[in-house]
Write an enzyme that holds these catalytic residues in place. Sequence first.
Site, PDB file in Angstrom:
ATOM      1  N   HIS A  40      42.451  43.779  29.683  1.00 29.68           N
ATOM      2  CA  HIS A  40      41.941  42.531  30.288  1.00 29.68           C
ATOM      3  C   HIS A  40      43.044  41.466  30.334  1.00 29.68           C
ATOM      4  O   HIS A  40      42.868  40.355  29.824  1.00 29.68           O
ATOM      5  CB  HIS A  40      40.718  42.019  29.509  1.00 29.68           C
ATOM      6  CG  HIS A  40      39.859  41.105  30.329  1.00 29.68           C
ATOM      7  ND1 HIS A  40      38.493  41.066  30.258  1.00 29.68           N
ATOM      8  CD2 HIS A  40      40.192  40.171  31.274  1.00 29.68           C
ATOM      9  CE1 HIS A  40      38.010  40.165  31.092  1.00 29.68           C
ATOM     10  NE2 HIS A  40      39.031  39.610  31.724  1.00 29.68           N
ATOM     11  N   ARG A  90      35.340  43.396  36.995  1.00 29.79           N
ATOM     12  CA  ARG A  90      34.504  43.506  35.802  1.00 29.79           C
ATOM     13  C   ARG A  90      34.128  44.968  35.591  1.00 29.79           C
ATOM     14  O   ARG A  90      33.978  45.721  36.578  1.00 29.79           O
ATOM     15  CB  ARG A  90      33.220  42.671  35.937  1.00 29.79           C
ATOM     16  CG  ARG A  90      33.418  41.182  35.662  1.00 29.79           C
ATOM     17  CD  ARG A  90      33.824  40.899  34.207  1.00 29.79           C
ATOM     18  NE  ARG A  90      33.971  39.492  33.904  1.00 29.79           N
ATOM     19  CZ  ARG A  90      35.129  38.835  33.820  1.00 29.79           C
ATOM     20  NH1 ARG A  90      36.256  39.464  34.054  1.00 29.79           N
ATOM     21  NH2 ARG A  90      35.165  37.558  33.490  1.00 29.79           N
TER      22      ARG A  90
HETATM   23  P1  NAP Z   1      34.733  34.256  43.653  1.00 28.53           P
HETATM   24  O1  NAP Z   1      35.642  33.272  44.294  1.00 28.53           O
HETATM   25  O2  NAP Z   1      33.397  33.818  43.174  1.00 28.53           O
HETATM   26  O3  NAP Z   1      34.565  35.462  44.685  1.00 28.53           O
HETATM   27  C1  NAP Z   1      33.647  36.485  44.522  1.00 28.53           C
HETATM   28  C2  NAP Z   1      33.653  37.360  45.770  1.00 28.53           C
HETATM   29  O4  NAP Z   1      32.744  38.446  45.567  1.00 28.53           O
HETATM   30  C3  NAP Z   1      33.169  36.610  47.008  1.00 28.53           C
HETATM   31  O5  NAP Z   1      33.912  37.009  48.130  1.00 28.53           O
HETATM   32  C4  NAP Z   1      31.720  37.081  47.136  1.00 28.53           C
HETATM   33  O6  NAP Z   1      31.235  37.049  48.450  1.00 28.53           O
HETATM   34  C5  NAP Z   1      31.855  38.501  46.676  1.00 28.53           C
HETATM   35  N1  NAP Z   1      30.549  39.013  46.259  1.00 28.53           N
HETATM   36  C6  NAP Z   1      29.727  38.548  45.305  1.00 28.53           C
HETATM   37  N2  NAP Z   1      28.592  39.275  45.247  1.00 28.53           N
HETATM   38  C7  NAP Z   1      28.704  40.218  46.217  1.00 28.53           C
HETATM   39  C8  NAP Z   1      27.871  41.238  46.681  1.00 28.53           C
HETATM   40  N3  NAP Z   1      26.655  41.465  46.141  1.00 28.53           N
HETATM   41  N4  NAP Z   1      28.306  42.012  47.697  1.00 28.53           N
HETATM   42  C9  NAP Z   1      29.508  41.799  48.266  1.00 28.53           C
HETATM   43  N5  NAP Z   1      30.362  40.831  47.873  1.00 28.53           N
HETATM   44  C10 NAP Z   1      29.962  40.050  46.859  1.00 28.53           C
HETATM   45  O7  NAP Z   1      35.425  34.935  42.395  1.00 28.53           O
HETATM   46  P2  NAP Z   1      37.011  35.061  42.077  1.00 28.53           P
HETATM   47  O8  NAP Z   1      37.533  33.809  41.530  1.00 28.53           O
HETATM   48  O9  NAP Z   1      37.686  35.662  43.251  1.00 28.53           O
HETATM   49  O10 NAP Z   1      36.952  36.111  40.881  1.00 28.53           O
HETATM   50  C11 NAP Z   1      36.387  37.413  41.056  1.00 28.53           C
HETATM   51  C12 NAP Z   1      36.143  38.059  39.716  1.00 28.53           C
HETATM   52  O11 NAP Z   1      37.384  38.428  39.111  1.00 28.53           O
HETATM   53  C13 NAP Z   1      35.527  37.120  38.659  1.00 28.53           C
HETATM   54  O12 NAP Z   1      34.122  37.030  38.815  1.00 28.53           O
HETATM   55  C14 NAP Z   1      35.893  37.813  37.373  1.00 28.53           C
HETATM   56  O13 NAP Z   1      34.867  38.728  37.034  1.00 28.53           O
HETATM   57  C15 NAP Z   1      37.174  38.591  37.726  1.00 28.53           C
HETATM   58  N6  NAP Z   1      38.362  38.089  36.996  1.00 28.53           N
HETATM   59  C16 NAP Z   1      39.057  38.960  36.209  1.00 28.53           C
HETATM   60  C17 NAP Z   1      40.185  38.537  35.533  1.00 28.53           C
HETATM   61  C18 NAP Z   1      40.991  39.496  34.709  1.00 28.53           C
HETATM   62  O14 NAP Z   1      41.913  39.071  34.003  1.00 28.53           O
HETATM   63  N7  NAP Z   1      40.732  40.780  34.769  1.00 28.53           N
HETATM   64  C19 NAP Z   1      40.604  37.203  35.661  1.00 28.53           C
HETATM   65  C20 NAP Z   1      39.875  36.341  36.462  1.00 28.53           C
HETATM   66  C21 NAP Z   1      38.743  36.800  37.135  1.00 28.53           C
HETATM   67  P3  NAP Z   1      31.071  35.678  49.276  1.00 28.53           P
HETATM   68  O15 NAP Z   1      32.506  35.297  49.649  1.00 28.53           O
HETATM   69  O16 NAP Z   1      30.267  36.039  50.428  1.00 28.53           O
HETATM   70  O17 NAP Z   1      30.462  34.683  48.330  1.00 28.53           O
END
Ligand code: NAP
Length: 311
Positions: A274, A226
Amino acid sequence: MKPVILFAAGPSRWRHWEAPLRAALSDAGIDADLVTETTPETVDFIIYAPGGDTPPDFTPFTRCKAVLSLWAGVERIVGNPTLTQPLCRMVDPGLEQGMVEYVTGHTLRAHLGIDAVLAGQNGRWSPVVPPLASERPVAILGLGALGTACAQALAGLGFPVLGWSRRAKDIPGITCLHGNKGLRSALSQAQIIVTLLPATPETENTLNAETLRLLPLGAVIINPGRGTLIDDDALLAALDSGRVAQATLDVFRTEPLPPDHPYWSHPRVTVTPHIAADTRPASASRALVENIRRGLEGAPFQNLVDRKAGY
Ligand code: NAP
């Protein structure tokens, strides 16, 4: 009575989602009314993607068992005070595969120095041999569904991978770190940094003037997470000083990225619009329907958003 599923993600998406959703419902043996408009009190599930400037009011959806987000990132809905129903985010193999391809592709591009090769087609024979992947540590900030898949793919190619998450983790083949000390350790070792954190108040400006100073000289940043994860002015300063050699950015604080934004013209910034990982209707419909099935059977939902943590 048939369950009612409201597709509240806009008419342009309905065209692409209607057929795969109906197919997934039929495959799961669920006979439901899938609609784009109805009386709120009759709705059992809402399939939702943000759109427009006004936040939706979920108050009248008194019977709704869950709101199912089409997107993995839920920052535009998670704080909605009218949302009292469970919120599930998107986790889907198509999204995961897309992100693995984007991150692997741009990591290899940086690792192999492909930009320099393309810029050097000038008749001069200048052999520069890149190191092996095993000599190029990569940090993945965020070890969730997407970060873990990318970490495992890069580790499979031989990169030493340092992963950073909020809570402690143990993933075979990945050096898992957490906490402030863990972030500092990851950033001071990695030559390529991939940010796959959600947008929350805690993750805002994870990469800022202070943390960017920890990076080895000439580090590369890839941000498909993000826009809020990076302090833009600090990144531009780090690019100008050479601390950061190149940045590939897919997500921004304002999207579309305004035409006069310095990222567009910066010689060492690549902007992608994006597109790192799109939610693919065919596979994502199956993920949505699996949660609908669970809701109908009273089983726990998958991929529930922790409203307090914000993701
Ligand atoms: P997810 O499964 O919710 O994983 C989020 C990760 O971030 C988890 O490992 C979490 O830790 C960690 N995290 C959250 N807050 C933190 C903090 N304060 N300090 C350290 N680590 C932290 O999300 P995901 O499915 O992997 O997706 C990640 C992000 O990718 C989405 O939120 C979205 O913004 C982005 N995204 C972008 C696209 C694009 O096309 N560019 C597409 C899809 C998603 P824990 O494991 O300890 O909970």
